[in-house]
Design a protein around this motif. Structure first.
Motif, mmCIF file in Angstrom:
data_model
loop_
_atom_site.group_PDB
_atom_site.id
_atom_site.type_symbol
_atom_site.label_atom_id
_atom_site.label_comp_id
_atom_site.label_asym_id
_atom_site.label_seq_id
_atom_site.Cartn_x
_atom_site.Cartn_y
_atom_site.Cartn_z
ATOM 1 N N ALA A 129 8.797 16.045 14.560
ATOM 2 C CA ALA A 129 8.266 15.202 13.490
ATOM 3 C C ALA A 129 9.066 13.908 13.452
ATOM 4 N N TYR A 130 8.368 12.783 13.477
ATOM 5 C CA TYR A 130 8.992 11.465 13.463
ATOM 6 C C TYR A 130 8.289 10.598 12.422
ATOM 7 N N THR A 131 9.040 9.807 11.685
ATOM 8 C CA THR A 131 8.452 8.864 10.737
ATOM 9 C C THR A 131 9.156 7.513 10.860
ATOM 10 N N LEU A 132 8.387 6.463 10.660
ATOM 11 C CA LEU A 132 8.904 5.095 10.629
ATOM 12 C C LEU A 132 8.266 4.404 9.435
ATOM 13 N N GLY A 133 9.092 3.858 8.552
ATOM 14 C CA GLY A 133 8.554 3.258 7.344
ATOM 15 C C GLY A 133 9.206 1.931 7.007
ATOM 16 N N SER A 134 8.445 1.083 6.343
ATOM 17 C CA SER A 134 8.939 -0.209 5.864
ATOM 18 C C SER A 134 8.637 -0.313 4.378
ATOM 19 N N THR A 135 9.680 -0.460 3.564
ATOM 20 C CA THR A 135 9.543 -0.593 2.115
ATOM 21 C C THR A 135 9.863 -2.029 1.737
ATOM 22 N N ASN A 136 8.931 -2.670 1.056
ATOM 23 C CA ASN A 136 9.079 -4.100 0.765
ATOM 24 C C ASN A 136 8.699 -4.397 -0.686
ATOM 25 N N GLN A 137 9.638 -5.027 -1.405
ATOM 26 C CA GLN A 137 9.381 -5.470 -2.771
ATOM 27 C C GLN A 137 8.724 -6.836 -2.690
ATOM 28 N N ILE A 138 7.392 -6.844 -2.742
ATOM 29 C CA ILE A 138 6.641 -8.090 -2.578
ATOM 30 C C ILE A 138 6.869 -9.016 -3.761
ATOM 31 N N THR A 139 6.754 -8.496 -4.963
ATOM 32 C CA THR A 139 7.071 -9.231 -6.188
ATOM 33 C C THR A 139 7.905 -8.305 -7.070
ATOM 34 N N ASP A 140 8.268 -8.793 -8.250
ATOM 35 C CA ASP A 140 9.050 -7.954 -9.160
ATOM 36 C C ASP A 140 8.283 -6.703 -9.560
ATOM 37 N N ASN A 141 6.949 -6.764 -9.524
ATOM 38 C CA ASN A 141 6.132 -5.654 -9.997
ATOM 39 C C ASN A 141 5.350 -4.937 -8.894
ATOM 40 N N TRP A 142 5.545 -5.346 -7.638
ATOM 41 C CA TRP A 142 4.730 -4.798 -6.545
ATOM 42 C C TRP A 142 5.628 -4.367 -5.395
ATOM 43 N N GLU A 143 5.646 -3.063 -5.130
ATOM 44 C CA GLU A 143 6.374 -2.500 -3.994
ATOM 45 C C GLU A 143 5.366 -1.974 -2.986
ATOM 46 N N SER A 144 5.517 -2.391 -1.735
ATOM 47 C CA SER A 144 4.629 -1.960 -0.655
ATOM 48 C C SER A 144 5.395 -1.061 0.301
ATOM 49 N N ILE A 145 4.789 0.084 0.670
ATOM 50 C CA ILE A 145 5.409 1.026 1.610
ATOM 51 C C ILE A 145 4.420 1.290 2.737
ATOM 52 N N LEU A 146 4.732 0.809 3.927
ATOM 53 C CA LEU A 146 3.953 1.086 5.126
ATOM 54 C C LEU A 146 4.659 2.181 5.911
ATOM 55 N N ALA A 147 3.929 3.197 6.355
ATOM 56 C CA ALA A 147 4.562 4.311 7.049
ATOM 57 C C ALA A 147 3.681 4.823 8.174
ATOM 58 N N PHE A 148 4.338 5.227 9.251
ATOM 59 C CA PHE A 148 3.680 5.891 10.367
ATOM 60 C C PHE A 148 4.422 7.186 10.647
ATOM 61 N N GLY A 149 3.669 8.259 10.839
ATOM 62 C CA GLY A 149 4.275 9.543 11.156
ATOM 63 C C GLY A 149 3.599 10.196 12.343
ATOM 64 N N TYR A 150 4.381 10.929 13.111
ATOM 65 C CA TYR A 150 3.864 11.654 14.285
ATOM 66 C C TYR A 150 4.487 13.039 14.270
ATOM 67 N N SER A 151 3.651 14.044 14.422
ATOM 68 C CA SER A 151 4.178 15.405 14.531
ATOM 69 C C SER A 151 3.460 16.148 15.643
ATOM 70 N N LYS A 152 4.193 17.054 16.267
ATOM 71 C CA LYS A 152 3.639 17.887 17.334
ATOM 72 C C LYS A 152 4.187 19.292 17.173
ATOM 73 N N SER A 153 3.296 20.248 17.015
ATOM 74 C CA SER A 153 3.689 21.655 16.937
ATOM 75 C C SER A 153 3.064 22.392 18.106
ATOM 76 N N ASN A 154 3.794 23.384 18.639
ATOM 77 C CA ASN A 154 3.307 24.049 19.841
ATOM 78 C C ASN A 154 3.841 25.471 19.929
ATOM 79 N N HIS A 155 2.960 26.397 20.284
ATOM 80 C CA HIS A 155 3.326 27.767 20.644
ATOM 81 C C HIS A 155 2.957 27.988 22.111
ATOM 82 N N ASP A 156 3.886 28.514 22.887
ATOM 83 C CA ASP A 156 3.642 28.867 24.281
ATOM 84 C C ASP A 156 3.990 30.346 24.428
ATOM 85 N N LEU A 157 2.975 31.223 24.400
ATOM 86 C CA LEU A 157 3.174 32.668 24.445
ATOM 87 C C LEU A 157 3.005 33.187 25.863
#
Length: 627
Positions: free
Chosen positions: A279-307
């Motif tokens: 699981a990997y995440t990359l995010g950018s948190t930006n206070q655009i104005t005093d009243n507006w916070e923007s959060i851009l995020a990308f996530g990637y996950s990979k789960s695997n069973h090999d029986l």
């Protein structure tokens, strides 16, 4: 690595050894430490102090996780209110978590906000996640689909590998432990936050000969009279930087691996399952104005069973999911008492593996609004979310919660919410095989929940009472057959789960007492029976006492009877059980601590899944270093 000691004799000596050392080592005065508020983000998708959140929420701290010895993550979670587990024979095998009685596939598991619940099979790769490499775990009990979408019908478990961002000095840790069943575990890590940077890294390695995962009740095609061991490795970390006030980026990762033996009958020896979780995440948190916070995020996950169940390729099965998650969250401060968040989210899911599903890809586009208001003694949180899932359709969910402060210490709360779960790829698209085929016309499962709570919190005392009812409709029965034995999945089932959870703790000087009880009525509305593998009563009791440089503790958990089949037949009854665990630690100096854990002291024989064993009395000795 092998041991010739008798486990019980060693455990008894080790648990009381610290008291013999008091006269030999002078006590070390505790340094002046500033206690920081616990900050959580999961309950409202924004950072807030834990004592301000609404709903049935709890946090497992990093200290508790790192001091868990050799225990698995599901075992640790099962000590929390409202959570039960089943395990098919040990930490290396398939385990499931019931949150408020909802099935494992009906509760969402995240890593740093990124989905890791496998939408191919509906399971979670618990075996690949080591508790000692986790910063904390945030738990929401109750439907949270209006915040997170599909699968959050019973609750949300968010595994966090990064700090809360508050300044703290550089710290490092390491551990080296050995125990029963030739268990060995070691790890190291460091973290800190200074000069606008925050960082963490943790790594671990564990191995064990294990115990026999099955018993003859599992049948000849499963039971095998051998020990089932495992090798587990885990690596997690985070990096964040704030280049200007309110402007920061964050990177997190978790990469876990488990090579675990399992039983598949006497004719197939040395069968194993390789489980991986990334699981990997990359995010950018930006206070655009005093009243507006923007959060851009990308996530990637990979789960695997090999029986691997035979010596040739015909016995190999691979199954897994790749998920990519994109989100843009805008937090708007309307005034000092009111906030509003707008969330836009896209989820790309791809099934992987050797099964030739008729469809292996779907997309979800979602939009959500979250409103929070705090005015004098009144607190309100409302949320609504719309999910559009390709090949399935649209689903809208909502939640409304109200808390009222009866006093500074006493709070009354009420909430209502809805949830849903999209069918898995296997439910929908499994190809015709041995008379079974997936059903692409399945509808999402859905739920409606109401609850009330009363909570008291003072300096040394905490009390809580939560009562709830969650109704489930259009539940997927995975195996419905006609007269010609042509079988598929159908939305035929429904259930009602009612529950009451009580928790209490009090600090008497150097002694902490905690107690809890869960009463659950998990009813299958199609036949009036109890839902599979759910207990109606769970009781918890623990005590810990500090003596100079030592700490002694004990915990007891009782789990009521359960049934392993839908018809609740006597032949598939799982008996009630009680587990007594002891632990002790001794602080040799400010950096070095010895720890001993003696679990299942009475060597109780019990099963959480029919035909599968649980571990008997076992001991783990650990030497932990902190800086």
């Amino acid at each position: 690595m092998y041991f010739t000691f008798h486990p019980r004799a060693l455990a008894l000596a080790a648990c009381f050894a610290p008291s013999l050392l008091f006269a030999q080592t002078p006590s070390t005065p505790a340094p002046n430490v500033t206690t920081l508020d616990t900050i959580v983000a999961t309950p409202a998708r924004m950072a807030q102090p834990l004592d301000k959140v609404m709903g049935d929420v709890s946090v497992i701290s990093g200290v508790s996780l790192k001091n868990a010895g050799a225990e698995s993550l599901p075992t640790i979670l099962a000590r929390q209110p409202g959570i039960q587990l089943y395990s098919q024979g040990g930490p290396q095998t398939i385990s499931g978590i019931f949150v408020r009685g909802a099935s494992p596939a009906q509760s969402l598991v995240l890593v740093n906000g990124m989905r890791i619940s496998d939408t191919n099979s509906g399971s979670t790769n618990w075996a690949a996640v080591d508790p000692s490499t986790i910063e904390r775990i945030e738990i929401i009990r109750g439907p949270a689909s209006s915040l997170y979408g599909s699968s959050a019908m019973g609750g949300v478990i968010n595994i966090i590998t990064k700090s809360d961002g508050q300044d703290r000095p550089f710290s490092a840790f390491g551990n080296f432990g050995v125990g029963s069943d030739s268990t060995f575990k070691t790890g190291f890590g460091f973290s800190g936050a200074h000069n606008n940077w925050n960082y963490s890294l943790a790594a671990s390695y564990a191995s064990s000969d294990g115990f026999n995962a099955t018993n003859p009740d599992a049948g000849p095609y499963v039971y095998n009279a051998d020990d089932d061991g495992y090798i587990q490795t885990s690596l997690s970390g985070s990096l964040g930087y704030e280049w200007n006030p309110g402007q920061r980026f964050d990177l997190t990762f978790l990469n876990g691996y488990n090579h675990g033996d399992f039983d598949s009958g006497e004719y197939y020896q040395n069968t194993y399952d390789i489980t991986r979780q990334q699981a990997y995440t990359l995010g950018s948190t930006n206070q655009i104005t005093d009243n507006w916070e923007s959060i851009l995020a990308f996530g990637y996950s990979k789960s695997n069973h090999d029986l691997q169940t035979s010596n040739d390729a015909s016995g190999r099965t691979e199954i897994g999911t790749i998920q990519r998650q994109y989100s843009w969250q805008n937090n708007l401060t309307l005034d000092q008492n009111n906030t509003l968040s707008l969330v836009l989210e896209h989820l790309d899911e791809r099934a992987t593996g050797s099964s030739l599903l008729s469809r292996q890809h779907r997309d979800t586009n979602a939009a959500a609004l979250i409103y929070r208001s705090d005015f004098n003694r009144h607190h309100v949180q409302a949320s609504v979310r719309h999910d559009n899932i390709s090949g399935i359709g649209s689903k809208t969910t909502g939640s409304l919660a109200y808390d009222y402060d009866l006093s500074d210490s006493l709070k009354l709360g009420m909430a209502a919410s809805t949830g849903f779960r999209a069918p898995t790829f296997t439910d929908l698209y499994y190809p015709l095989s041995w008379g079974y085929q997936g059903n692409p016309n399945l509808k999402p499962e859905k739920s409606k929940n109401i609850e009330a709570s009363l909570r008291y919190q003072a300096e040394d005392t905490q009390l809580s009472l939560v009562v709830f009812q969650n109704k489930f409709r259009d539940l997927i029965n995975p195996y419905v057959c006609d007269a010609l034995f042509n079988c598929t999945a159908e939305n035929t089932d429904k259930a009602t789960i009612r529950g009451l959870s009580l928790e209490a703790s009090h600090q008497f000087g150097n002694t902490l007492f905690s107690a809890g009880a869960d009463f659950l009525n998990p009813k299958d509305d199609t036949n009036g029976k109890t839902l599979v593998r759910r207990a109606k009563q769970v009781y918890r009791l623990s005590v810990s006492h500090k003596l100079d440089n030592a700490e002694l503790g004990a915990s007891y958990q009782f789990v009521g009877k359960r049934y392993d089949d839908k018809d609740n037949t006597a032949a598939r009854k799982l008996g009630s059980y009680g587990l007594l665990n002891l632990h002790a630690s001794y602080q040799f100096n400010k950096n070095l601590q010895g720890q001993v854990y003696w679990n299942n002291v009475t060597d109780k024989k019990y099963n959480t899944a029919y035909g599968y064993n649980s571990q008997g009395s076992n001991v783990f000795l650990n030497l932990a270093w902190r800086m």
